[in-house]
Design an enzyme around this catalytic site. Structure first.
Site, PDB file in Angstrom:
ATOM      1  N   CYS A  30       0.831  -1.215   0.000  1.00  0.00           N
ATOM      2  CA  CYS A  30       0.000   0.000   0.000  1.00  0.00           C
ATOM      3  C   CYS A  30       0.862   1.260   0.000  1.00  0.00           C
ATOM      4  O   CYS A  30       1.679   1.467   0.909  1.00  0.00           O
ATOM      5  CB  CYS A  30      -0.929  -0.023   1.220  1.00  0.00           C
ATOM      6  SG  CYS A  30      -1.709   1.561   1.589  1.00  0.00           S
ATOM      7  N   GLY A  31       0.660   2.118  -0.991  1.00  0.00           N
ATOM      8  CA  GLY A  31       1.439   3.358  -1.086  1.00  0.00           C
ATOM      9  C   GLY A  31       1.227   4.285   0.086  1.00  0.00           C
ATOM     10  O   GLY A  31       2.166   4.903   0.589  1.00  0.00           O
ATOM     11  N   HIS A  32      -0.025   4.403   0.558  1.00  0.00           N
ATOM     12  CA  HIS A  32      -0.317   5.270   1.701  1.00  0.00           C
ATOM     13  C   HIS A  32       0.347   4.739   2.964  1.00  0.00           C
ATOM     14  O   HIS A  32       0.812   5.509   3.808  1.00  0.00           O
ATOM     15  CB  HIS A  32      -1.825   5.374   1.905  1.00  0.00           C
ATOM     16  CG  HIS A  32      -2.544   6.050   0.778  1.00  0.00           C
ATOM     17  ND1 HIS A  32      -2.314   7.363   0.422  1.00  0.00           N
ATOM     18  CD2 HIS A  32      -3.483   5.595  -0.093  1.00  0.00           C
ATOM     19  CE1 HIS A  32      -3.072   7.686  -0.600  1.00  0.00           C
ATOM     20  NE2 HIS A  32      -3.791   6.633  -0.930  1.00  0.00           N
ATOM     21  N   CYS A  33       0.410   3.405   3.082  1.00  0.00           N
ATOM     22  CA  CYS A  33       1.076   2.795   4.242  1.00  0.00           C
ATOM     23  C   CYS A  33       2.578   3.084   4.214  1.00  0.00           C
ATOM     24  O   CYS A  33       3.190   3.378   5.244  1.00  0.00           O
ATOM     25  CB  CYS A  33       0.833   1.286   4.269  1.00  0.00           C
ATOM     26  SG  CYS A  33      -0.907   0.807   4.348  1.00  0.00           S
TER      27      CYS A  33
END
Length: 492
Positions: A55-58
């Site tokens: 996950c990019g946001h993670c």
């Protein structure tokens, strides 16, 4: 060895479980199904991030999360930060209804509540601290004040000797209800002298611009909340993953957007010279830079109908239901142009800027007519025609799935004297009277009275035909909302 084996057998006989050792990763507890309950039991306060490695946001959150864990540890806090790989720990993710990444939950005495704070380390520390302690930290000495300010990038201090005044009560009320920031209160004379503060004043300390802002005006809760919301942001803020929530979640809903290239030096040449103008209008209009050098910003450029070749360019947006956008008359970016553009907007003298693509020469050659904003009313508002329009986005997966069905529908009605099947790319065309917030959106512009009827039935050829032959009077038999792609307005 025999003794250890006997111990394990005894534990099994008594139905005991042995918690897995909790590892640390940059100060963050690494939790699994085996050690989760123990961690929650042993610690009064635990913020848990459920994440996915891909996950990019993670990935963007990870360094800020570790920084927050370290800040809490350095302060001797009993609050712990933890993380769970939800892709590996499926039962835990299911137990706590994790439906997206990252999902953060705060466990207080074992009871979880949703985390709704920011994604920067200071936001995280402030949010969890607010949930576990007094609304405002008491500062009894200069050293305590210095420590408090050093630990918080944004800090709001109330200088009140009498806590029973209306102003002091309003300050403490705002401190208790405002997440994302740390508040303190003091009656110490040395602290007053150190920071040149008057009794009854409220000061916001920050690491940018003029370093601190002093509240002026009537100290009501409403006024203090706006003061914190406005003064906690830089005069000119850069749009990125970290600042997005501050920008869109703040009290200022009108944003002047500078689409620029940092690599080309546009910030120094064009944006910095308007700093005084930003200060003049800061309570009404937020000045934001959006870099054309970032690939992640491509969707924002598309939303405004801007190509990267056009940079530098100005736009203004009002974040309300209709997401009204405005374009300056001049293509130059000078202090004079910016001041004139902002003032005319505030005075209500600007007309909305609506996107429209060029009308294709063959727009009406095929069974499905291709509409653009400039041609829309002429076609859709024809009182002699029922015009059935699909508003779509080229990148929308559900729109792509609909293409063969929509083409088949067009073919069926291509020779009909009063039914027209049409489509319009709503990422490049906007209508003042019809706002599109999800894709695909399907509407019938009925002949005669030009009434607009939303289509909410199944997206099948049979249902479309049934709807049209009934003149749009067929009631929805199913809700297709779950298969609709929403436009993420908060990403601009």
């Amino acid at each position: 060895m025999k003794l250890f084996a006997c111990f394990l057998l005894l534990g099994a006989a008594l139905n005991l479980t042995f918690a897995e050792e909790i590892k640390l990763d940059e100060g963050v507890l690494v939790l699994t199904e085996q050690n989760f309950d123990q961690a929650i039991t042993d610690n009064k306060f635990v913020l848990v991030e459920f994440y996915a490695p891909w996950c990019g946001h993670c990935k963007a959150l990870a360094p800020e999360y570790a920084k927050a864990a370290q800040a809490l540890a350095d302060a001797g806090s009993e609050i712990k930060l933890a993380k769970v790989d939800a892709t590996e720990q499926g039962p835990l993710a299911e137990k706590f209804a994790v439906r997206g990444y990252p999902t953060l939950k705060f466990f207080r005495n074992g009871e979880p509540i949703e985390y709704n704070g920011g994604r920067q380390s200071a936001d995280i520390v402030s949010w969890v601290s607010k949930k576990t302690g007094p609304a405002a930290t008491e500062l009894t000495s200069v050293s305590e004040a210095e420590t408090f300010l050093a630990a918080n990038e944004i800090a709001i201090v109330g200088f009140f000797k009498d806590r029973e005044t209306d102003a002091a009560k309003a300050f403490l009320s705002v401190a208790g209800s405002t997440d994302g920031f740390q508040f303190a209160i003091t009656s110490n004379e040395d602290v007053y002298a150190k920071y040149e503060a008057k009794c009854g004043s409220v000061v916001l300390f920050k690491p940018f611009d003029d370093k601190k802002s002093v509240f002026e005006g009537e100290a009501t809760a409403e006024n203090l909340k706006k003061f914190v919301s406005v003064q906690s942001l830089p005069l000119i803020i850069e749009f990125n993953h970290q600042s997005a929530q501050q920008i869109f979640g703040g009290s200022i809903k009108s944003h002047l957007l500078f689409f620029v290239s940092k690599e080309a030096g546009h910030i120094e040449k064009l944006v910095e010279p308007v700093r005084d103008i930003a200060k003049k209008h800061r309570e009404d209009v937020l000045f934001v830079t959006i870099s054309a050098d970032e690939e992640d910003h491509a969707r924002i450029f598309e939303f405004f109908g801007i190509s990267k070749e056009e940079v530098p360019v100005l736009r203004l947006i009002k974040l309300e239901d209709d997401m009204a956008k405005y374009k300056p008359e001049s293509t130059e970016i000078t202090p004079e142009v910016v001041e004139d553009f902002v003032q005319k907007f505030k005075d209500g003298k600007l007309k909305q800027h609506l996107l429209s693509q060029e009308l294709p020469e063959d727009w009406d050659k095929n069974p499905v007519k291709v509409l653009v904003a400039n041609k829309f009313d002429e076609v859709a508002m024809d009182p002699k025609k029922d015009v059935f329009v699909e508003f779509y986005a080229p990148w929308c997966g559900h729109c792509k799935q609909l293409v063969p069905i929509w083409d088949e529908l067009g073919e069926k009605f291509k020779d009909h004297e009063s039914i027209v099947i049409a489509k319009m790319d709503s990422t490049g065309n906007e209508l003042e009277h019809t706002k599109i917030s999800s894709f695909p959106t399907i509407k019938l512009f009925r002949k005669g009275d030009n009434k607009v009827i939303d289509y909410n039935n199944d997206r099948t050829l049979e249902e479309f035909v049934k709807f049209l032959e009934a003149g749009g009077s067929v009631e929805a038999e199913s809700d297709s909302e779950e298969t609709t792609e929403k436009v993420e307005k908060d990403e601009l």
